[in-house]
Design a protein around this motif. Structure first.
Motif, PDB file in Angstrom:
ATOM      1  N   ASP A   1     -15.874 -12.493 -46.154  1.00  0.00           N
ATOM      2  CA  ASP A   1     -14.563 -12.970 -45.735  1.00  0.00           C
ATOM      3  C   ASP A   1     -14.631 -14.097 -44.707  1.00  0.00           C
ATOM      4  O   ASP A   1     -13.606 -14.623 -44.268  1.00  0.00           O
ATOM      5  N   GLY A   2     -15.858 -14.478 -44.292  1.00  0.00           N
ATOM      6  CA  GLY A   2     -16.031 -15.577 -43.361  1.00  0.00           C
ATOM      7  C   GLY A   2     -15.696 -15.264 -41.918  1.00  0.00           C
ATOM      8  O   GLY A   2     -15.714 -16.158 -41.068  1.00  0.00           O
ATOM      9  N   ARG A   3     -15.420 -13.998 -41.597  1.00  0.00           N
ATOM     10  CA  ARG A   3     -15.025 -13.641 -40.233  1.00  0.00           C
ATOM     11  C   ARG A   3     -16.214 -13.341 -39.329  1.00  0.00           C
ATOM     12  O   ARG A   3     -16.117 -13.447 -38.105  1.00  0.00           O
ATOM     13  N   PHE A   4     -17.339 -12.966 -39.939  1.00  0.00           N
ATOM     14  CA  PHE A   4     -18.493 -12.548 -39.154  1.00  0.00           C
ATOM     15  C   PHE A   4     -19.739 -13.320 -39.586  1.00  0.00           C
ATOM     16  O   PHE A   4     -19.836 -13.800 -40.720  1.00  0.00           O
ATOM     17  N   LEU A   5     -20.666 -13.417 -38.665  1.00  0.00           N
ATOM     18  CA  LEU A   5     -21.919 -14.125 -38.922  1.00  0.00           C
ATOM     19  C   LEU A   5     -23.078 -13.248 -38.471  1.00  0.00           C
ATOM     20  O   LEU A   5     -23.131 -12.823 -37.309  1.00  0.00           O
ATOM     21  N   ALA A   6     -24.006 -12.951 -39.374  1.00  0.00           N
ATOM     22  CA  ALA A   6     -25.230 -12.221 -39.018  1.00  0.00           C
ATOM     23  C   ALA A   6     -26.320 -13.234 -38.714  1.00  0.00           C
ATOM     24  O   ALA A   6     -26.495 -14.212 -39.442  1.00  0.00           O
ATOM     25  N   VAL A   7     -27.045 -13.011 -37.622  1.00  0.00           N
ATOM     26  CA  VAL A   7     -28.094 -13.934 -37.199  1.00  0.00           C
ATOM     27  C   VAL A   7     -29.294 -13.157 -36.685  1.00  0.00           C
ATOM     28  O   VAL A   7     -29.195 -11.980 -36.320  1.00  0.00           O
ATOM     29  N   SER A   8     -30.440 -13.833 -36.669  1.00  0.00           N
ATOM     30  CA  SER A   8     -31.614 -13.357 -35.941  1.00  0.00           C
ATOM     31  C   SER A   8     -31.578 -14.043 -34.586  1.00  0.00           C
ATOM     32  O   SER A   8     -31.537 -15.273 -34.506  1.00  0.00           O
ATOM     33  N   SER A   9     -31.578 -13.258 -33.490  1.00  0.00           N
ATOM     34  CA  SER A   9     -31.312 -13.791 -32.168  1.00  0.00           C
ATOM     35  C   SER A   9     -32.476 -13.563 -31.213  1.00  0.00           C
ATOM     36  O   SER A   9     -32.987 -12.442 -31.092  1.00  0.00           O
ATOM     37  N   ASP A  10     -32.891 -14.629 -30.559  1.00  0.00           N
ATOM     38  CA  ASP A  10     -33.882 -14.549 -29.485  1.00  0.00           C
ATOM     39  C   ASP A  10     -33.115 -14.330 -28.176  1.00  0.00           C
ATOM     40  O   ASP A  10     -32.869 -15.255 -27.410  1.00  0.00           O
ATOM     41  N   ASP A  11     -32.759 -13.080 -27.911  1.00  0.00           N
ATOM     42  CA  ASP A  11     -31.863 -12.760 -26.807  1.00  0.00           C
ATOM     43  C   ASP A  11     -32.375 -13.231 -25.455  1.00  0.00           C
ATOM     44  O   ASP A  11     -31.636 -13.800 -24.651  1.00  0.00           O
ATOM     45  N   ALA A  12     -33.639 -12.973 -25.182  1.00  0.00           N
ATOM     46  CA  ALA A  12     -34.197 -13.251 -23.860  1.00  0.00           C
ATOM     47  C   ALA A  12     -35.009 -14.538 -23.812  1.00  0.00           C
ATOM     48  O   ALA A  12     -35.687 -14.804 -22.816  1.00  0.00           O
ATOM     49  N   ARG A  13     -34.958 -15.332 -24.887  1.00  0.00           N
ATOM     50  CA  ARG A  13     -35.740 -16.566 -24.981  1.00  0.00           C
ATOM     51  C   ARG A  13     -37.236 -16.298 -24.766  1.00  0.00           C
ATOM     52  O   ARG A  13     -37.934 -17.071 -24.116  1.00  0.00           O
TER      53      ARG A  13
END
Length: 456
Positions: free
Chosen positions: A322-334
């Motif tokens: 529906d284009g409302r959400f985006l799943a990502v791989s995230s480097d939270d703490a860099r």
């Protein structure tokens, strides 16, 4: 994107630290500065090399036309020189006299003279993605493909490349990568990957020789590219750049590990490459996690930038149906540890739904209530799924070798790239019976058509 350059004069700081401390990894002080890409260009990740004499750096940059080219920067100068005739270049490496550069482009191994910019084609390298090294006798050892053995060829070209390592059994998908000559010009370090239980020679760092003799295992715990400098092996581990004494006579590690850059080293999980290069006199360049955090940008169909996604350090984006959400791989703490996040685009918020630290390639499940992703626990690769709201623990779907590039069909079939045989093939998992079947033996980055009838 900037890189960090650390000046370690003659690498003496490492030796002094090893002499003084015996209680575990120690931090080496360094003078740091940033390097920026050429004007109207961006650095191609992991594609740089410091000259042996420590005066220059070769790098690959993407121009506004989307073409990659080699550039050479002298550290004492403010600008960089583009080398003509190097379109499509990847993975540069220097000749020992710092006058020529080897590189891969358009399925071939090539060299370029920095002074005259004359380019020479040496041989075919159809999937040259795993590096090369050059000794003083004019021999180049290189990986012509992402799977298979390493080969040698004279830097004058001509003739047929000769294998200098061997795959342990017919049908093995093993990959030999990232060769690096030791000072004698005969022996070289290299990395073995994609081994299975059927291979008598497992993953790890090895020493090979130009006479194609039996390899010697250096470490089964280290992975990726390693270099030798001032009596030490340099390597990336746990997102840190480390050095450890290496005995050239016994060809083995010894002594105390020194940390040069702690939790700061960019690493490419696809081909196990740590982003650093060092000269013979200790000039070190590495790509810093702190300076290379990515940002996701929205574009319209004409290429016009519309805005940015809130949050930094995101990669592998996949939109919900529906284009409302985006799943990502995230480097939270860099720090190079990646987790799966689900971003609410309207609210500008993000929820973390995984805890693996090596989580990548998220994709929405066929009914939209779960996220499927690939992860690595240090020993094996998994495909797992987790509720979109993070309300439950991950569930294992498939266990095996490296698996990436996932996509679900509307009727519950998951296609993914499988690297267990070296070159990627496509396999399909069924949610109905939890079975996995081979779709094609060579292929990658597949996507289902909206009706689930076709795979591109």
């Amino acid at each position: 994107m900037a890189w960090v350059i650390a000046l370690l004069m003659l690498f003496a700081a490492v030796r002094l630290t090893l002499d003084r401390f015996r209680g575990g990894p120690q931090t080496v002080p360094a003078v740091r500065s940033s390097l920026l890409p050429p004007s109207d260009s961006s650095f191609l990740r992991g594609n740089f090399s410091v000259s042996p004499d420590g005066t220059r750096m070769a790098s690959v940059a993407l121009g506004l036309d989307g073409t990659s080219r080699l550039w050479v920067r002298t550290f004492s100068a403010s600008g960089a020189q583009q080398l003509n005739g190097t379109e499509g270049a990847m993975l540069p490496f220097w000749s020992p006299d710092s006058r020529r550069i080897g590189f891969f482009a358009e399925g071939k191994l090539r060299t370029v003279d920095v002074g005259s910019t004359a380019v020479r084609i040496l041989c075919e390298a159809p999937l040259g993605r795993c590096g090369g090294t050059w000794n003083r006798d004019g021999t180049i050892v290189f990986a012509p493909s992402i799977a298979g053995p390493l080969y040698r060829i004279p830097d004058t070209g001509g003739g047929v490349p000769v294998p200098v390592t061997s795959i342990p059994r017919p049908g093995s998908g093993q990959s030999h990568r990232w060769p690096f000559f030791l000072p004698d010009g005969k022996h070289f370090l290299y990395f073995v990957d994609w081994s299975t239980a059927d291979d008598p020679q497992g993953n790890g760092i090895y020493v090979g020789s130009l006479d194609a003799g039996a390899p010697k295992l250096v470490s089964s715990e280290l992975a990726g590219n390693v270099t030798f400098n001032a009596g030490h092996l340099l390597y990336g581990r746990d997102r840190s750049l480390r050095a450890q004494p290496f005995d050239l006579d016994r060809l083995q590690l010894s002594g105390t590990v020194v940390s040069i850059a702690e939790q700061e080293l960019e690493q490419d999980p696809g081909f196990s490459h740590s982003e650093f290069s060092i000269s013979q006199n200790g000039v070190l360049v590495f790509q810093s996690l702190a300076d290379s955090t990515s940002t996701l940008v929205w574009f319209d169909g004409s290429g016009k930038e519309l805005g940015q996604v809130a949050g930094r350090g995101y990669r592998d984006p996949r939109l919900s149906a529906d284009g409302r959400f985006l799943a990502v791989s995230s480097d939270d703490a860099r720090n190079g540890k990646h987790f799966i996040r689900v971003c609410d685009l309207a609210r500008g918020s993000a929820t973390r739904v995984s805890d693996g630290g090596s989580d990548e390639s998220p994709v929405w499940s066929y009914n939209g209530d779960k996220i499927t992703y690939g992860t690595f626990d240090g020993k094996s690769y998994h495909l797992e799924e987790v509720p979109v709201d993070g309300s439950g623990p991950p569930q294992l779907l498939v266990r095996g070798s490296a698996m990436r590039h996932l996509d679900w069909s509307s009727d519950g079939h998951l296609v993914f790239s499988d690297f267990s045989k070296g070159r990627p093939g496509l396999r399909v998992y069924s949610a109905a019976d939890h079975q996995v079947m081979t779709f094609v033996t060579i292929g990658a980055e597949a996507r289902f058509s909206p009706d689930g009838e076709w795979i591109a």
